[in-house]
Design a protein around this motif. Structure first.
Motif, mmCIF file in Angstrom:
data_model
loop_
_atom_site.group_PDB
_atom_site.id
_atom_site.type_symbol
_atom_site.label_atom_id
_atom_site.label_comp_id
_atom_site.label_asym_id
_atom_site.label_seq_id
_atom_site.Cartn_x
_atom_site.Cartn_y
_atom_site.Cartn_z
ATOM 1 N N SER A 1 -23.482 -9.775 24.435
ATOM 2 C CA SER A 1 -23.700 -11.101 23.842
ATOM 3 C C SER A 1 -24.633 -10.960 22.648
ATOM 4 O O SER A 1 -25.295 -9.922 22.478
ATOM 5 C CB SER A 1 -24.299 -12.068 24.871
ATOM 6 O OG SER A 1 -25.548 -11.586 25.330
ATOM 7 N N ILE B 1 -19.286 -7.364 22.522
ATOM 8 C CA ILE B 1 -19.359 -8.828 22.437
ATOM 9 C C ILE B 1 -17.945 -9.400 22.498
ATOM 10 O O ILE B 1 -17.047 -8.953 21.769
ATOM 11 C CB ILE B 1 -20.070 -9.263 21.144
ATOM 12 C CG1 ILE B 1 -21.505 -8.715 21.125
ATOM 13 C CG2 ILE B 1 -20.083 -10.779 21.008
ATOM 14 C CD1 ILE B 1 -22.211 -8.861 19.787
ATOM 15 N N ASN C 1 -15.967 -5.073 17.828
ATOM 16 C CA ASN C 1 -16.368 -5.593 19.132
ATOM 17 C C ASN C 1 -15.111 -5.912 19.935
ATOM 18 O O ASN C 1 -14.040 -5.348 19.666
ATOM 19 C CB ASN C 1 -17.251 -6.828 18.958
ATOM 20 C CG ASN C 1 -18.711 -6.476 18.716
ATOM 21 O OD1 ASN C 1 -19.446 -6.166 19.639
ATOM 22 N ND2 ASN C 1 -19.135 -6.520 17.445
#
Length: 260
Positions: free
Chosen positions: A57, A76, A98
């Motif tokens: 995150s 993420i 990501n």
């Protein structure tokens, strides 16, 4: 007594000064604090390096004077609303490499004026809400994502400044029309194709199919109802025919009367 009073009064300015220093230090700490997992360096504004840190995150409590935020090569998956809202000086944001699947509307709220470069390449994005990049003036990289070419993607791209170096690497991974799979989205749109027309046609076809199914069900019900009533009527007629007639009953009654 007088000495103690003068001592107390002399302590007040010192207390006020100490309090001011503590408050000033807390403000400085809030402005410049660097997340422990990242590396920060001051280059006329904070450069926050969080690349390849296995982040799932976006870190919270980022320095408010951040001008460059590097979050590439992490894990993420989701960019929430107002994820960078306090970073008003942010000019460069790298979210490439990501596993991002979702970018919420308002994710870049608060940084749209200052941001000049946004990298979302090499993620798992297939679609985006229409207002994802509302009021964003940055140059955006969207290459190497599994894009689904349809109306909403067309409307998103219409509002963007795509990076010219990677614009032809934004390709249709899937599409409402199979023939455009594998082709650069911008080239398809520049050829005059309007995915929103396909969307409307698909909607019209779906409505037609739904209406046809509804009509077929109503027709089938009416036919069943008529046949069912006909069968009941036939059975009723056969039942009536099976009953002895009134003339036959009256003859039997007359015969019995004559005997008596």
């Amino acid at each position: 007594m007088g000495a103690s009073r003068s001592c107390r009064s002399s302590r007040k300015p010192r207390c006020c000064a100490s309090l001011c220093i503590v408050l000033l230090l807390s403000v400085i700490t809030m402005t410049h604090a660097c997340p422990k997992i990242c590396h920060c360096s001051d280059r006329n504004g904070m450069v926050v390096q969080c690349t390849s840190r296995n982040l799932e995150s976006i870190p919270s409590n980022l320095p408010r004077d951040t001008v460059v935020l590097l979050l590439s090569s992490n894990r993420i998956r989701h960019v929430p609303r107002e994820a960078f809202t306090d970073l008003h000086r942010l000019r460069e944001l790298d979210l490439s490499h990501n596993a991002i699947e979702i970018v919420e509307v308002g994710a870049f709220q608060g940084i749209s004026d200052a941001l000049r470069s946004l990298d979302l390449s090499n993620n798992h994005l297939s679609s985006l809400p229409k207002d994802t990049f509302s009021k964003l003036h940055a140059r955006v990289r969207l290459s190497h994502n599994p894009w689904h070419c349809e109306c909403s993607l067309q409307e998103v791209l219409r509002e963007l400044r795509l990076d010219p170096e990677t614009v032809n690497e934004v390709s249709c991974f899937t599409s409402v029309q199979e023939e455009y799979v594998g082709q650069p989205v911008i080239q398809v749109l520049d050829s005059g194709i309007n995915f929103c027309n396909f969307h409307h046609k698909t909607t019209d076809v779906a409505m037609f199919v739904a209406m046809f199914c509804w009509f077929s069900m109503v027709t089938a019900y009416i036919i069943y109802y008529i046949k069912h009533n006909q069968e009941d009527a036939r059975r009723h007629m056969e039942y009536l025919k099976s009953l002895p007639s009134t003339s036959h009953i009256s003859k039997d009654y007359d015969t019995a009367s004559s005997v008596f």
